[in-house]
Design an enzyme around this catalytic site. Structure first.
Site, PDB file in Angstrom:
ATOM      1  N   GLU A 297       0.822  -1.208   0.000  1.00  0.00           N
ATOM      2  CA  GLU A 297       0.000   0.000   0.000  1.00  0.00           C
ATOM      3  C   GLU A 297       0.860   1.264   0.000  1.00  0.00           C
ATOM      4  OE1 GLU A 297      -3.120  -0.023  -0.594  1.00  0.00           O
ATOM      5  OE2 GLU A 297      -3.234  -2.211  -0.513  1.00  0.00           O
TER       6      GLU A 297
ATOM      7  N   HIS B 128       1.551   2.227  -3.544  1.00  0.00           N
ATOM      8  CA  HIS B 128       0.471   3.039  -4.110  1.00  0.00           C
ATOM      9  C   HIS B 128       0.533   4.474  -3.567  1.00  0.00           C
ATOM     10  CE1 HIS B 128      -1.310  -0.386  -6.011  1.00  0.00           C
ATOM     11  NE2 HIS B 128      -1.698  -0.970  -4.890  1.00  0.00           N
TER      12      HIS B 128
END
Length: 398
Positions: free
Chosen positions: A23, A26
């Site tokens: 994550e 991202h």
């Protein structure tokens, strides 16, 4: 009970590290592209701890420590891409609420190449993490290099039928360089019933032998009951741990990660073609069992506190790197809901000059979600069967 707790702690630790890094990939890509970010959460569910940074991002540690997510501004439905009508309505609402300049801070109004970059950054972060962790392992601990010399050929096996002899030095398998006996075992394990061409050094010259591994079932302390390809070769005594230098660690680790990616892709391809038994697919239970078995093994065998600490560091690093490669690869599969599915939608948008219609996206999302849930249930069934859970439950009633 202690063994179960060790398994649980190890699984949650490894999974949290791998998913958080995914994550973060991202997140950093979105920041680089100027996307407004609302929340970064480690885990799901109600936040246990939360705070806001100077950019207005809410950072959370949530109550269910199985994964995590990053949420961009205006990305309430992260599983799909708004169609043209939705985008027009969203743009007008942002302009009304925040002004014209705010539109470009929203993820869905970024150029398609930037959205694709943000999507692929998660898996790439997993691969980079694996490379860095493997590099630390190779510098600090080294890699085990067992002899590629054949010590014994078991009678009545494919190796015997192919003409292997004790003293043969295995150089290549299907033109792939063999560096250790573990390379041979790993290569053969996934190629049951597939002919393999071996280049072997014998009496100072190179000869070629073709052997077809047979599929056998073995009980493995870490993986449980598994079906693998087997030749019937045993290595000659001898082996060592070989450390990489600081200069060669990253290239060596990159080769290790690339080999793992190719192995996963090959294994998945054989499964889809029906060339390997589907009951070997493993899921979260299998991952947890592996993490627990590896960690428990270190705890039970360590002779002192120092050895325990070193063993735990090595085992958790190895688990993090291996799982990181797997999660990075699986997220690139072209299935709606996954990063690979988003990349397919962005590719369509780049060619068609407009997003896929909302009803097609919704249908793809439902199909992808059903596929993933079905896969998880099937993998869980396999894991429970592999570890004889059903046999144990049946024994309670007989």
């Amino acid at each position: 009970m202690i063994g179960f707790l060790i398994m649980l702690v190890s699984l949650l630790f490894v999974l949290s590290v791998v998913v958080t890094v995914h994550e973060l990939g991202h997140y950093w890509a979105a920041r680089a592209c100027g996307v407004a970010i609302e929340r970064f959460s480690i885990g799901f569910g109600a936040p246990l701890i939360s705070w806001r940074d100077k950019r207005g991002v809410e950072w959370c540690v949530a109550s269910i420590p199985l994964g995590g997510y990053v949420r961009f501004a205006g990305d309430e439905n992260a599983a799909s891409v708004p169609d043209q009508n939705d985008l027009d309505a969203m743009r007008n609402e942002i302009r009304r609420r925040e002004g014209d300049d705010a539109v470009n801070r929203y993820f869905h109004f970024k150029p398609v190449w930037q959205r694709a970059f943000i999507a692929v950054a998660g898996p790439m972060a997993n691969f980079i993490l694996a490379i860095l962790v493997f590099a630390v392992i190779l510098v600090s601990f080294g890699a085990q290099k067992t002899s590629t010399t054949v010590g014994e050929v078991v009678a009545g096996t494919p190796a015997a039928a192919a003409g292997f002899k004790p003293g043969d030095v295995i150089l290549k398998a299907d033109n792939r360089q063999i560096r250790s006996f573990q390379d041979i075992q790993g290569y053969v394990a996934l190629r049951a019933n597939m002919p393999i061409d071996f280049a072997v050094e014998r009496d100072g010259r190179t000869v070629h032998l073709t052997a077809t591994p047979r599929l056998v079932e073995r009980q493995n302390e870490i993986s449980g009951r598994v079906k693998v390809g087997e030749l019937g070769l045993r290595s000659a005594p001898g082996g060592r741990f070989e450390r990489s230098s600081l200069l060669s660690a990253i290239p060596d680790a990159t080769v290790e990660v690339w080999d793992m990616i190719k192995t996963i892709a090959f294994y998945l391809g054989r499964l889809l073609m029906g060339q390997l038994p589907a009951d070997q697919i493993s899921g979260i239970i299998g991952i947890g069992h592996t993490a627990g078995a590896v960690t428990n093994g270190v705890v039970e065998q360590a002779p002192n506190g120092k050895a325990l600490a070193i063993g735990l560091i090595y085992s958790q690093f190895w688990l993090i790197a291996s799982l990181s490669v797997s999660i990075g690869f699986m997220n690139l599969l072209p299935i709606p809901v996954l990063d690979g599915g988003h990349l397919v939608m962005y590719a369509y948008e780049a060619v068609a000059k407009r997003p896929l219609r909302a009803e097609f996206q919704a249908a793809g999302f439902r199909a992808g979600l059903a596929l993933i849930l079905g896969f998880m249930l099937f993998a869980a069934w396999n894991d429970l069967n592999r570890y004889d859970v059903f046999k144990f439950i049946g024994g309670l009633f007989t």
